[in-house]
Write a protein that holds these residues in place. Structure first.
Motif, PDB file in Angstrom:
ATOM      1  N   PRO A  33     -30.690 -30.799 -30.519  1.00 15.91           N
ATOM      2  CA  PRO A  33     -31.881 -30.009 -32.547  1.00 15.91           C
ATOM      3  C   PRO A  33     -32.833 -31.173 -32.424  1.00 15.91           C
ATOM      4  CG  PRO A  33     -29.629 -31.464 -32.459  1.00 15.91           C
ATOM      5  CD  PRO A  33     -29.622 -32.219 -31.120  1.00 15.91           C
ATOM      6  N   CYS A  34     -33.683 -30.630 -33.090  1.00 11.92           N
ATOM      7  CA  CYS A  34     -34.397 -31.080 -33.536  1.00 11.92           C
ATOM      8  C   CYS A  34     -35.284 -30.080 -35.075  1.00 11.92           C
ATOM      9  CB  CYS A  34     -35.339 -30.984 -32.656  1.00 11.92           C
ATOM     10  SG  CYS A  34     -36.383 -29.206 -32.180  1.00 11.92           S
ATOM     11  N   CYS A  35     -36.073 -30.713 -35.519  1.00  9.73           N
ATOM     12  CA  CYS A  35     -36.127 -29.756 -37.296  1.00  9.73           C
ATOM     13  C   CYS A  35     -37.249 -28.661 -36.349  1.00  9.73           C
ATOM     14  CB  CYS A  35     -36.930 -30.204 -37.757  1.00  9.73           C
ATOM     15  SG  CYS A  35     -38.155 -30.013 -39.310  1.00  9.73           S
ATOM     16  N   ASP A  36     -37.105 -27.433 -36.704  1.00 10.08           N
ATOM     17  CA  ASP A  36     -38.052 -25.603 -36.809  1.00 10.08           C
ATOM     18  C   ASP A  36     -39.126 -26.135 -36.613  1.00 10.08           C
ATOM     19  OD1 ASP A  36     -37.377 -23.475 -34.852  1.00 10.08           O
ATOM     20  OD2 ASP A  36     -38.037 -22.881 -37.155  1.00 10.08           O
ATOM     21  N   GLY A  48     -29.793 -30.850 -39.888  1.00  8.71           N
ATOM     22  CA  GLY A  48     -30.399 -29.857 -40.373  1.00  8.71           C
ATOM     23  C   GLY A  48     -29.590 -29.469 -41.228  1.00  8.71           C
ATOM     24  N   ALA A  49     -30.631 -28.497 -42.576  1.00 10.79           N
ATOM     25  CA  ALA A  49     -29.887 -27.735 -43.044  1.00 10.79           C
ATOM     26  C   ALA A  49     -30.614 -26.275 -42.789  1.00 10.79           C
ATOM     27  CB  ALA A  49     -29.952 -28.144 -44.676  1.00 10.79           C
ATOM     28  N   ALA A  50     -30.367 -25.424 -42.835  1.00  9.34           N
ATOM     29  CA  ALA A  50     -31.174 -24.328 -43.003  1.00  9.34           C
ATOM     30  C   ALA A  50     -31.666 -22.883 -44.354  1.00  9.34           C
ATOM     31  CB  ALA A  50     -29.868 -22.270 -42.660  1.00  9.34           C
ATOM     32  N   PRO A  51     -32.878 -23.249 -44.385  1.00  9.55           N
ATOM     33  CA  PRO A  51     -34.162 -23.257 -45.895  1.00  9.55           C
ATOM     34  C   PRO A  51     -33.216 -22.157 -46.896  1.00  9.55           C
ATOM     35  CG  PRO A  51     -35.039 -22.521 -43.608  1.00  9.55           C
ATOM     36  CD  PRO A  51     -33.548 -22.310 -42.855  1.00  9.55           C
ATOM     37  N   ALA A  52     -32.390 -21.363 -46.406  1.00 11.98           N
ATOM     38  CA  ALA A  52     -31.482 -20.789 -48.035  1.00 11.98           C
ATOM     39  C   ALA A  52     -30.445 -19.884 -47.242  1.00 11.98           C
ATOM     40  CB  ALA A  52     -32.236 -19.740 -47.877  1.00 11.98           C
ATOM     41  N   PRO A  53     -29.082 -21.449 -47.283  1.00 12.93           N
ATOM     42  CA  PRO A  53     -27.951 -20.465 -47.086  1.00 12.93           C
ATOM     43  C   PRO A  53     -27.333 -20.115 -47.309  1.00 12.93           C
ATOM     44  CG  PRO A  53     -27.758 -23.358 -47.383  1.00 12.93           C
ATOM     45  CD  PRO A  53     -30.165 -22.268 -46.841  1.00 12.93           C
ATOM     46  N   GLU A  54     -26.405 -19.329 -46.695  1.00 15.58           N
ATOM     47  CA  GLU A  54     -25.025 -17.842 -48.163  1.00 15.58           C
ATOM     48  C   GLU A  54     -24.638 -19.092 -48.611  1.00 15.58           C
ATOM     49  OE1 GLU A  54     -23.599 -14.741 -45.961  1.00 15.58           O
ATOM     50  OE2 GLU A  54     -26.107 -13.961 -45.140  1.00 15.58           O
ATOM     51  N   PRO A  55     -24.042 -18.777 -49.965  1.00 16.21           N
ATOM     52  CA  PRO A  55     -23.479 -19.140 -50.112  1.00 16.21           C
ATOM     53  C   PRO A  55     -21.601 -19.690 -49.944  1.00 16.21           C
ATOM     54  CG  PRO A  55     -24.463 -18.418 -52.119  1.00 16.21           C
ATOM     55  CD  PRO A  55     -24.844 -17.746 -50.899  1.00 16.21           C
ATOM     56  N   HIS A  56     -21.355 -20.837 -49.220  1.00 19.41           N
ATOM     57  CA  HIS A  56     -19.943 -20.573 -48.537  1.00 19.41           C
ATOM     58  C   HIS A  56     -20.140 -19.709 -47.432  1.00 19.41           C
ATOM     59  CE1 HIS A  56     -18.515 -22.102 -52.557  1.00 19.41           C
ATOM     60  NE2 HIS A  56     -19.085 -20.841 -53.222  1.00 19.41           N
ATOM     61  N   PRO A  62     -33.394 -21.480 -37.655  1.00 21.88           N
ATOM     62  CA  PRO A  62     -33.333 -22.452 -38.336  1.00 21.88           C
ATOM     63  C   PRO A  62     -33.281 -23.824 -38.942  1.00 21.88           C
ATOM     64  CG  PRO A  62     -35.172 -21.492 -38.425  1.00 21.88           C
ATOM     65  CD  PRO A  62     -33.968 -20.135 -38.691  1.00 21.88           C
ATOM     66  N   LEU A  63     -32.350 -24.459 -37.866  1.00 24.67           N
ATOM     67  CA  LEU A  63     -32.089 -26.200 -38.750  1.00 24.67           C
ATOM     68  C   LEU A  63     -34.170 -26.886 -39.068  1.00 24.67           C
ATOM     69  CD1 LEU A  63     -29.331 -27.043 -37.407  1.00 24.67           C
ATOM     70  CD2 LEU A  63     -29.625 -25.551 -38.647  1.00 24.67           C
ATOM     71  N   LEU A  64     -34.130 -27.002 -40.617  1.00 23.18           N
ATOM     72  CA  LEU A  64     -35.360 -27.889 -41.096  1.00 23.18           C
ATOM     73  C   LEU A  64     -34.290 -29.045 -41.531  1.00 23.18           C
ATOM     74  CD1 LEU A  64     -37.047 -25.176 -42.891  1.00 23.18           C
ATOM     75  CD2 LEU A  64     -37.549 -26.039 -40.557  1.00 23.18           C
ATOM     76  N   CYS A  65     -35.131 -30.247 -41.112  1.00 21.05           N
ATOM     77  CA  CYS A  65     -35.154 -32.070 -41.639  1.00 21.05           C
ATOM     78  C   CYS A  65     -35.256 -32.309 -43.309  1.00 21.05           C
ATOM     79  CB  CYS A  65     -36.296 -33.063 -40.768  1.00 21.05           C
ATOM     80  SG  CYS A  65     -37.599 -32.763 -41.846  1.00 21.05           S
ATOM     81  N   ARG A  67     -36.699 -33.109 -44.624  1.00 22.24           N
ATOM     82  CA  ARG A  67     -38.784 -33.691 -45.674  1.00 22.24           C
ATOM     83  C   ARG A  67     -38.794 -32.437 -45.876  1.00 22.24           C
ATOM     84  NH1 ARG A  67     -42.194 -38.063 -42.879  1.00 22.24           N
ATOM     85  NH2 ARG A  67     -40.596 -39.370 -43.552  1.00 22.24           N
ATOM     86  N   CYS A  68     -38.909 -31.462 -44.822  1.00 20.25           N
ATOM     87  CA  CYS A  68     -39.376 -30.227 -44.085  1.00 20.25           C
ATOM     88  C   CYS A  68     -38.963 -28.596 -45.111  1.00 20.25           C
ATOM     89  CB  CYS A  68     -39.334 -29.605 -43.116  1.00 20.25           C
ATOM     90  SG  CYS A  68     -40.201 -30.324 -42.070  1.00 20.25           S
ATOM     91  N   LEU A  69     -37.865 -29.743 -46.003  1.00 20.38           N
ATOM     92  CA  LEU A  69     -36.924 -28.634 -47.512  1.00 20.38           C
ATOM     93  C   LEU A  69     -37.483 -28.889 -48.031  1.00 20.38           C
ATOM     94  CD1 LEU A  69     -33.371 -28.775 -45.610  1.00 20.38           C
ATOM     95  CD2 LEU A  69     -34.174 -26.424 -45.917  1.00 20.38           C
ATOM     96  N   ALA A  70     -37.509 -29.701 -48.983  1.00 20.98           N
ATOM     97  CA  ALA A  70     -38.405 -30.606 -49.510  1.00 20.98           C
ATOM     98  C   ALA A  70     -39.673 -30.066 -49.840  1.00 20.98           C
ATOM     99  CB  ALA A  70     -37.897 -31.435 -50.277  1.00 20.98           C
ATOM    100  N   ALA A  71     -40.431 -30.168 -48.330  1.00 23.41           N
ATOM    101  CA  ALA A  71     -42.237 -29.982 -48.865  1.00 23.41           C
ATOM    102  C   ALA A  71     -42.456 -29.690 -47.607  1.00 23.41           C
ATOM    103  CB  ALA A  71     -42.775 -31.012 -49.491  1.00 23.41           C
TER     104      ALA A  71
END
Length: 250
Positions: A33-36, A48-56, A62-65, A67-71
């Motif tokens: 895996p790597c940042c998309d 990594g984390a999804a840009p806007a995951p659904e609650p629960h 795609p997964l983002l690092c 840094r890319c999620l923040a900016a």
């Protein structure tokens, strides 16, 4: 006429343009895996984390690092072939400083595999430029050699003279991301008459090493301001994120 030698250490190998087993182990390729977005490698997908995951709900897409999620950077996607460790460093520094221009072809071969989707959609390949005084001292731009090799492999045209470095900047090696970005403010410009050649086109920006991404971000922002439809980034190697490495080591 000469027997094939390892690109890294010069040991005998079976095929020209390859690495021996020891150098191959020292130069790992980046794999998922790597940042998309920026392509920084993850030790595991949980970094990594999804840009806007659904609650629960489960993470999808795609997964983002962090840094890319923040900016998010101005470019679309960035990819690199190698982790920037001792093995990749030996190859890239040889190309960059030791006149080993024959390394551009093998490096571009791995870059083409790592960035195949980016290369497939690109309409024009541009190298990150050197300042004219640095180019005079080095005699060639290593990013331009990589761009030319990628163009030869893919059939996508490249241009060495559309993007230029307007002013010389201090070496960025040991500087943090914020300081790099500040030093690069206004450092790049388009050559005269370049804007019509990039307007509405999907561009692939090529460099040797991605560290913080400040250099390619400055170039991408400039190209987008002048009408480029999209800018992606492809590099020979990627410096891993120290924070992600520390987190994985806990």
């Amino acid at each position: 006429m000469l027997p094939p030698r390892c690109l890294g250490c010069g040991a005998p190998v079976l095929r020209q343009g390859t690495l021996c087993a020891e150098c191959f182990r020292a130069a790992p390729l980046i794999a998922p895996p790597c940042c998309d977005c920026c392509g920084v490698p993850f030790r595991h997908a949980g970094q990594g984390a999804a840009p806007a995951p659904e609650p629960h709900g489960p993470r999808r897409g795609p997964l983002l690092c962090p840094r890319c999620l923040a900016a998010p950077p101005p470019y679309g996607q960035a990819r690199a072939a190698y982790w920037y460790g001792e093995g990749a460093k030996r190859l890239i520094l040889g190309l960059k400083y030791a006149d080993r221009t024959e390394l551009a072809g093998p490096l571009a071969r791995q870059m083409a595999q790592a960035g195949a989707p980016l290369l497939a959609r690109a309409e024009l390949i541009l190298p990150v430029p050197l300042h004219r005084w640095r180019l005079l001292g080095r005699r060639y731009n290593q990013a331009a050699l990589l761009a030319a090799a990628l163009s030869h492999r893919s059939g996508t045209p490249w241009a060495a003279d559309l993007l230029r470095r307007a002013r010389r900047t201090a070496p960025l090696g040991e500087r943090g991301a914020a300081e790099r970005a500040a030093l690069l403010e206004g450092a790049f410009a388009l050559a005269r008459g370049a804007a019509p050649r990039i307007a509405g086109r999907r561009l692939l920006l090529v460099d040797d090493v991605l560290t913080s991404g400040a250099t390619v971000s400055a170039c991408a922002a400039l190209l987008l301001r002048h009408g480029a439809a999209q800018v992606d980034v492809l590099a020979a190697a990627r410096v891993p994120d120290a924070a992600l490495l520390r987190e994985a080591a806990r």
